[in-house]
Design a protein around this motif. Structure first.
Motif, PDB file in Angstrom:
ATOM      1  N   GLY A 211       0.794  -1.222   0.000  1.00  0.00           N
ATOM      2  CA  GLY A 211       0.000   0.000   0.000  1.00  0.00           C
ATOM      3  C   GLY A 211       0.825   1.270   0.000  1.00  0.00           C
ATOM      4  O   GLY A 211       0.416   2.274  -0.576  1.00  0.00           O
ATOM      5  N   ALA A 212       1.998   1.252   0.634  1.00  0.00           N
ATOM      6  CA  ALA A 212       2.800   2.479   0.703  1.00  0.00           C
ATOM      7  C   ALA A 212       4.297   2.209   0.751  1.00  0.00           C
ATOM      8  O   ALA A 212       5.061   3.030   1.254  1.00  0.00           O
ATOM      9  N   ALA A 213       4.738   1.057   0.218  1.00  0.00           N
ATOM     10  CA  ALA A 213       6.172   0.775   0.209  1.00  0.00           C
ATOM     11  C   ALA A 213       6.515  -0.151  -0.955  1.00  0.00           C
ATOM     12  O   ALA A 213       5.684  -0.937  -1.403  1.00  0.00           O
ATOM     13  N   ASN A 214       7.750  -0.049  -1.422  1.00  0.00           N
ATOM     14  CA  ASN A 214       8.235  -0.922  -2.492  1.00  0.00           C
ATOM     15  C   ASN A 214       8.748  -2.230  -1.903  1.00  0.00           C
ATOM     16  O   ASN A 214       9.099  -2.296  -0.725  1.00  0.00           O
ATOM     17  N   PHE A 215       8.781  -3.271  -2.723  1.00  0.00           N
ATOM     18  CA  PHE A 215       9.165  -4.609  -2.266  1.00  0.00           C
ATOM     19  C   PHE A 215      10.489  -5.036  -2.892  1.00  0.00           C
ATOM     20  O   PHE A 215      10.681  -4.906  -4.108  1.00  0.00           O
ATOM     21  N   LEU A 216      11.395  -5.539  -2.051  1.00  0.00           N
ATOM     22  CA  LEU A 216      12.697  -6.013  -2.528  1.00  0.00           C
ATOM     23  C   LEU A 216      12.926  -7.440  -2.040  1.00  0.00           C
ATOM     24  O   LEU A 216      12.712  -7.747  -0.870  1.00  0.00           O
ATOM     25  N   LEU A 217      13.376  -8.297  -2.950  1.00  0.00           N
ATOM     26  CA  LEU A 217      13.750  -9.658  -2.577  1.00  0.00           C
ATOM     27  C   LEU A 217      15.270  -9.741  -2.628  1.00  0.00           C
ATOM     28  O   LEU A 217      15.888  -9.300  -3.595  1.00  0.00           O
ATOM     29  N   ILE A 218      15.868 -10.276  -1.560  1.00  0.00           N
ATOM     30  CA  ILE A 218      17.322 -10.364  -1.485  1.00  0.00           C
ATOM     31  C   ILE A 218      17.709 -11.838  -1.419  1.00  0.00           C
ATOM     32  O   ILE A 218      17.417 -12.517  -0.433  1.00  0.00           O
ATOM     33  N   ASP A 219      18.318 -12.310  -2.499  1.00  0.00           N
ATOM     34  CA  ASP A 219      18.705 -13.722  -2.580  1.00  0.00           C
ATOM     35  C   ASP A 219      20.218 -13.773  -2.734  1.00  0.00           C
ATOM     36  O   ASP A 219      20.750 -13.559  -3.832  1.00  0.00           O
ATOM     37  N   GLY A 220      20.909 -14.021  -1.627  1.00  0.00           N
ATOM     38  CA  GLY A 220      22.369 -14.039  -1.654  1.00  0.00           C
ATOM     39  C   GLY A 220      22.896 -12.682  -2.067  1.00  0.00           C
ATOM     40  O   GLY A 220      22.576 -11.661  -1.453  1.00  0.00           O
ATOM     41  N   ASN A 221      23.656 -12.651  -3.170  1.00  0.00           N
ATOM     42  CA  ASN A 221      24.265 -11.405  -3.616  1.00  0.00           C
ATOM     43  C   ASN A 221      23.369 -10.628  -4.590  1.00  0.00           C
ATOM     44  O   ASN A 221      23.789  -9.635  -5.160  1.00  0.00           O
ATOM     45  N   GLU A 222      22.155 -11.125  -4.786  1.00  0.00           N
ATOM     46  CA  GLU A 222      21.277 -10.492  -5.775  1.00  0.00           C
ATOM     47  C   GLU A 222      20.052  -9.835  -5.110  1.00  0.00           C
ATOM     48  O   GLU A 222      19.444 -10.402  -4.203  1.00  0.00           O
TER      49      GLU A 222
END
Ligand SMILES: *Cc1c(COP(=O)(O)O)cnc(C)c1O
Length: 331
Positions: A211-222
């Motif tokens: 609703g009010a924030a961006n989403f980031l997926l962190i997989d190891g170095n990526e």
């Protein structure tokens, strides 16, 4: 400074637009504004806002973080809503003037002064459902904020929603009031039904934002996050975190991410997920809920990389690390 956004400085800067152009900005009381009940904004949602912060450094200086980006986005939001054109220099001066007036009230880290520029259509014209307002009001409110994190290892629970959208697709990149009202029912239902903290909107299975924030997926170095398009809000924090991640040698992948790939990667030990935004910088996500099933992200706890990236950004904001990208401007 109990609840985020409930305390306000007693004055704000305000300018009005009408057929003679913009008025000279003034410092006025922030306890009320006067609007005609037929004002365009109240009927047809001609409104946009911004959220940025000013930080106090140890040397006593007050520093704005990436103010130029927020001003640019405010100008863009105003354009996309057919509100009167906002001038960058004027808005910047309005921000600087009001923060200068309350410089003594800017909290020390981890607190900050949250700055809320707001632009609303004020023409009394209920016949203008399909026409722009010819009058508007621009003001800059200040709200001192404390530490977003109350301590402890709390992670967020997100419900993945593929059948509802946060807002109309062409409105995603506009920081406009109606978008938040539009996302509210899905969020309230997710809270009541599965005790989710937020809904991660994934229209058609494409992982977008909450609703009010961006989403980031962190997989190891990526780091994987959706590439910019007009369907979601282009966060300044998102951009800053991706820049710092590249500086650290991480691989940044801005591309489509499907629910399927997200769940597959989340299941691996060591995977992390986070929400990015000005208020929290990076808030760790521990659980994804999809089709009635709960999926832990990694081990479900706050991730190391999330903490490292958040600290790197906070260090710049707080004057504890070199500002290599020229993100700060001092008052
Ligand atoms: C404000 C906002 C963000 C985060 O933007 P920042 O510039 O990082 O604060 C993300 N998504 C939505 C919908 C927002 O309103």
């Amino acid at each position: 400074m109990a609840v985020f956004g409930k305390a306000f400085m007693p004055e704000m800067t305000l300018a009005k637009f009408d057929e003679s152009g913009w008025s000279r900005p003034e410092i006025v009381s922030s306890d009320s504004i006067s609007l005609h009940p037929g004002a365009h904004v109240l009927h047809y949602s001609s409104t946009c806002f911004e959220g940025l912060k000013a930080f106090r450094h140890e040397d006593g200086s007050i520093n704005f973080f990436r103010m130029d980006r927020n001003i640019e986005r405010m100008i863009q939001s105003s354009q996309l809503l057919s509100l009167p054109e906002v001038n960058a220099e004027v808005l910047q001066q309005m921000i600087v003037d009001i923060v200068a007036r309350f410089a003594a009230e800017v909290p020390a880290p981890p607190g900050s002064m949250y700055i809320r520029p707001t632009h609303i259509g004020t023409e009394a014209a209920i016949g203008k459902a399909a026409a722009p307002t010819l009058e508007s009001m621009l003001y800059v409110l200040l709200s001192p904020v404390g530490n977003y994190f109350s301590g402890g290892d709390t992670t967020l629970r997100l419900l993945l929603e593929e059948n509802a959208s946060r807002c109309a697709a062409h409105m995603g990149m506009v920081k406009s009031g109606g978008n938040y009202a539009s996302a509210l029912q899905p969020i309230l239902k997710a809270r009541a039904s599965v005790q989710a903290d937020q809904v991660l909107f994934c229209p058609g299975g494409d992982v977008q934002e909450t609703g009010a924030a961006n989403f980031l997926l962190i997989d190891g170095n990526e780091i994987i996050t959706k590439a910019l398009d007009s369907t979601f809000l282009h966060g300044v924090t998102r951009d800053s975190i991706l820049t710092l991640a590249r500086d650290m040698g991480m691989q940044v992948s801005e591309r489509e991410l499907s629910i399927e790939e997200l769940l597959e990667r989340a299941a691996k030990p060591g995977t992390e997920a986070a929400l990015s935004g000005t208020a929290a910088v990076l808030a760790p996500v521990g659980t994804l809920i999809y089709n009635g099933k709960e999926h832990r992200v990694g081990d479900g706890h706050t991730g190391k990389t999330t903490v490292k990236l958040r600290q790197a950004l906070n260090d710049i904001q707080w004057g504890k690390a070199e500002d290599r990208h020229g993100w700060l401007t001092s008052l």
